[in-house]
Motif scaffolding. Structure first.
Motif, PDB file in Angstrom:
ATOM      1  N   GLN A 365      18.678  -9.857 -28.362  1.00  0.00           N
ATOM      2  CA  GLN A 365      18.215 -10.641 -29.447  1.00  0.00           C
ATOM      3  C   GLN A 365      19.678 -11.735 -29.301  1.00  0.00           C
ATOM      4  N   CYS A 366      20.936 -12.329 -29.252  1.00  0.00           N
ATOM      5  CA  CYS A 366      21.773 -13.008 -28.496  1.00  0.00           C
ATOM      6  C   CYS A 366      21.485 -13.523 -27.606  1.00  0.00           C
ATOM      7  N   HIS A 411      28.217  -5.774 -29.819  1.00  0.00           N
ATOM      8  CA  HIS A 411      28.085  -5.478 -28.392  1.00  0.00           C
ATOM      9  C   HIS A 411      28.934  -6.170 -27.286  1.00  0.00           C
ATOM     10  N   GLY A 412      28.697  -7.246 -28.473  1.00  0.00           N
ATOM     11  CA  GLY A 412      29.436  -8.724 -27.526  1.00  0.00           C
ATOM     12  C   GLY A 412      31.033  -8.185 -26.995  1.00  0.00           C
TER      13      GLY A 412
HETATM   14  S1  SF4 Z   1      25.503  -9.039 -29.461  1.00  0.00           S
HETATM   15 FE1  SF4 Z   1      24.225  -6.986 -30.108  1.00  0.00          FE
HETATM   16  S2  SF4 Z   1      22.423  -8.255 -30.987  1.00  0.00           S
HETATM   17 FE2  SF4 Z   1      23.241  -9.931 -30.160  1.00  0.00          FE
HETATM   18  S3  SF4 Z   1      22.277  -8.899 -28.162  1.00  0.00           S
HETATM   19 FE3  SF4 Z   1      23.768  -7.933 -27.982  1.00  0.00          FE
HETATM   20  S4  SF4 Z   1      23.483  -6.306 -28.472  1.00  0.00           S
HETATM   21 FE4  SF4 Z   1      22.040  -7.541 -29.587  1.00  0.00          FE
END
Ligand code: SF4
Ligand SMILES: Cc1cc2nc3c(=O)[nH]c(=O)nc-3n(C[C@H](O)[C@H](O)[C@H](O)COP(=O)(O)O)c2cc1C
Ligand code: FES
Lengths: 454, 162
Positions: A365-366, A411-412
């Motif tokens: 997503q990000c 997750h970032g």
């Molecule tokens: S930070 Fe979380 S929501 Fe954003 S791309 Fe990574 S896994 Fe997906």
């Protein structure tokens, strides 16, 4: 062995003759705590959990009592309870023991939590690869239902709550609570942005929802049994109760071990409890709380002052096994997954292994997480195929810094933190990689001392 | 798509347990994959119809979750853990040996269709590394030393099955 385990959650697990069916559980006093709890006011039970100081065992260490208090009750919408049994943080295997070997302990904890919060429907979200675990839970639920501990009119109290086992399908991001909720709604596990999507307010089906880890919910049973005050006396203030540590990697006796918080040190865990390293090996590094936590390097010192002003000066071995001490040492206790690496470990390869994980698991997503995790993985893979460059350590650090703090979910950070620590603390090794002849990087390794990690 | 009466019955019982039909997507897909081995476009359309969804809403789920397969895999599905704790104890070596012994490429099928091998991420059994899943069963401490014999056993038991 100098230090001894205190097994509360694991008390019956692995005991000869102990089986995971309801008869055995009840022979050991099972479901008495639930029956007693049903005679009390739900608010009292919530208060008890607050007093106990139980912190979440899934990774973030957030106090469970406080989380329950955040439930939006004014909305009048149904409340949902979800047990997070996705257990996918690399290095972690404690929930598996609780699920497979003592499922009724979890069910009892969950039904107490459900009654305390007046949950309408509860779920166990279990990772898809735990086929056997899901079957065990399904059976346990039917056994508990037959005895009236779950389902309609529980224990004759007039309170009803059903439980559904929901299986994931191999995606790590389903462990993140809002990703889990999306997944349970039948969608891709795209984490939601907080605010406004705090589960306690806008959770499953946009209703107030509690998500707690397996170990946390098992603790609920014991906190109600012994009382919040008694529970809070185990461990240290702010770090209460026992914790299960999953130890893996280069130790002689890997496994799961339960201690009161701060009841042992990291050194005691590695050397006394797990039998130390293989003969002739030297400790190189420890990842203390699952692969997303920052690495600790042997020989480092951690200095600072506690909140009350007293100073501390620790080696890696001195760090007390709890929540806060690992934060003071610049990392986190996360899911309690200790990965030990000895002097044969190639730290660039270890980094590449971790990077490949997060690149594979980003939900996409990000942009910083999606692109950054792939970039980190590509760079470290290239370094391990004989094309390392001197400036790669700085490049990796730079990419990681640009992910950290710029994403929807943690997750970032899980992607960035390991790299930030590894490429800095072991920078000389990253630089030395560039001078390594290409054949060395690609050659087949001999003996157990040098397994390829990527 | 033909499902057994047992599977159909499981599906009928399962859907009304959830507050919304859509929540039953993953459970339905699991049931289908367990019976048929993979999830075809027809299956996706069937699930969509069953749950009052647009087929796209099912497709986007199938393509997101690594365990769900759009193509048939080997009759025996071998999944080797790739992640750090297993790698530290020889997971990569184990995977190499299994590929060689089972004559099966990574992320592919053996020529006779008996096996498929893939790397998967941490299986939450790192204390007994390296671990390998064969269909729905977890095998622990499959060390590089044991990998050759492990593969031979897989081969003989798959012959018995066939
Ligand atoms: S930070 Fe979380 S929501 Fe954003 S791309 Fe990574 S896994 Fe997906
Ligand atoms: C990327 C990511 C993965 C996570 N995986 C898990 C997991 O597998 N199991 C778990 O209990 N919590 C996991 N969490 C933490 C959950 O989001 C959540 O905080 C936790 O389930 C809350 O329960 P607790 O308060 O009882 O710990 C993960 C978080 C993130 C950011
Ligand atoms: S790393 Fe293989 S099971 Fe966890």
């Amino acid at each position: 062995m100098a230090v001894k385990e205190t097994r509360i959650l694991l008390k019956n697990v692995d005991q000869p003759g102990y089986t995971n069916d309801i008869e055995c559980y009840m022979k050991h006093g099972g479901y008495k705590v639930l029956q007693a709890a049903l005679k009390r006011k739900p608010e009292d039970l919530c208060k008890e959990i607050e007093t106990s100081g139980i912190r979440g065992r899934g990774g973030a260490g957030f106090p469970a009592g406080m989380k329950w208090k955040f439930l939006d009750r004014k909305s009048g919408k149904p409340i949902y309870l979800i047990c997070n049994a996705d257990e996918s943080e690399p290095g972690t295997f404690k929930d598996r023991q609780l699920l497979y070997k003592d499922p009724h302990q979890l069910l009892e904890g969950m039904m107490i939590a459900a009654y305390a919060t007046q949950t309408a429907l509860s779920f166990i979200y279990i990772r898809g690869e735990m086929y056997e675990g899901a079957r065990i839970l399904e059976r346990a639920i039917e056994e508990a239902r037959a005895k009236g501990f779950l389902g309609d009119n529980i224990g004759g109290s007039g309170y009803s709550c059903d439980m559904i086992v929901h299986r994931g399908a191999g995606a790590y991001i389903c462990g993140e609570e809002t990703g889990l909720i999306e997944s349970l709604e039948g969608k891709r596990a795209y984490p939601r942005i907080k605010p406004p999507y705090f589960p306690a307010v806008l959770g499953l089906y946009q209703c107030p929802t509690i998500v707690n880890n397996v170990e946390t919910l098992c603790h609920v049973k014991h906190a109600i049994e012994m009382g919040g005050d008694a529970f809070a006396k185990i461990g240290t203030p702010g770090n209460t109760g026992t914790r299960i540590w999953s130890v893996s990697g280069h130790v002689q006796r890997p496994g799961y071990y339960e201690f009161p918080c701060a009841g042992a040190t990291l050194g005691e865990l590695i050397y006394d409890v797990c039998g130390g390293l293989a003969p002739g090996r030297i400790l190189k590094a420890v990842i203390p709380g699952g692969s997303s936590s920052k690495v600790l390097k042997a020989g480092e010192r951690y200095k600072g002052t506690f909140k009350d002003g007293t100073p501390f000066d620790w080696s890696l071995e001195d760090i007390p096994l709890d929540f806060d001490s690992f934060v003071l040492a610049g990392t986190m206790s996360g899911s309690g997954a200790v990965i030990v690496m000895d002097d044969t470990t190639d730290m660039v390869e270890a980094t590449a292994n971790i990077n490949a994980f997060y690149a594979h698991e980003s939900c996409g997503q990000c942009t910083p997480c999606r692109e950054g995790s792939l970039w980190l993985s590509r760079v470290t893979k290239r370094m391990c195929s004989g094309d390392a460059r001197k400036e790669d350590a700085d490049l990796l650090k730079d990419i990681a810094d640009q992910i950290d703090g710029r994403t929807i979910c943690a997750h970032g950070e899980a992607t960035a933190w390991p790299v930030q620590a590894l490429a800095t603390k072991f920078k000389d090794e990253f630089i030395a990689k560039a001078a390594e002849p290409k054949e060395a990087a690609l050659s087949d390794r001999q003996g157990e001392s040098a397994f390829r990690l990527i | 798509m033909e499902l057994s009466p047992e599977s159909l019955q499981r599906i009928e019982k399962l859907i009304p347990r959830y507050p919304t039909k859509r929540s039953a997507v993953l459970p339905l897909l699991h049931i289908i994959q367990e019976e048929i081995g993979y999830i075809s476009k027809t299956s996706m359309e069937w699930v969509a119809k069953k749950l009052d969804l647009n087929p796209m809403q099912v497709y986007e789920v199938v393509t997101f979750y690594p365990m769900l397969k759009e193509e048939p895999v080997g009759r025996v599905q071998v999944k080797v853990c790739r992640t750090l704790s297993c790698a530290l104890r020889g997971g990569y070596k184990v995977c190499e040996t299994l590929q060689k012994e089972l004559a099966c490429p990574l992320n592919g099928k053996s020529e006779d269709g008996a096996f498929s091998i893939e790397f998967v991420e941490c299986l939450a059994s790192c204390g007994t590394a390296p671990v390998v899943m064969v269909d729905d069963v977890l095998h622990e401490e499959v060390t590089p030393d044991k990998a050759g014999d492990f593969a031979k056993e897989l081969k003989s038991s798959s012959k018995q099955k066939a």
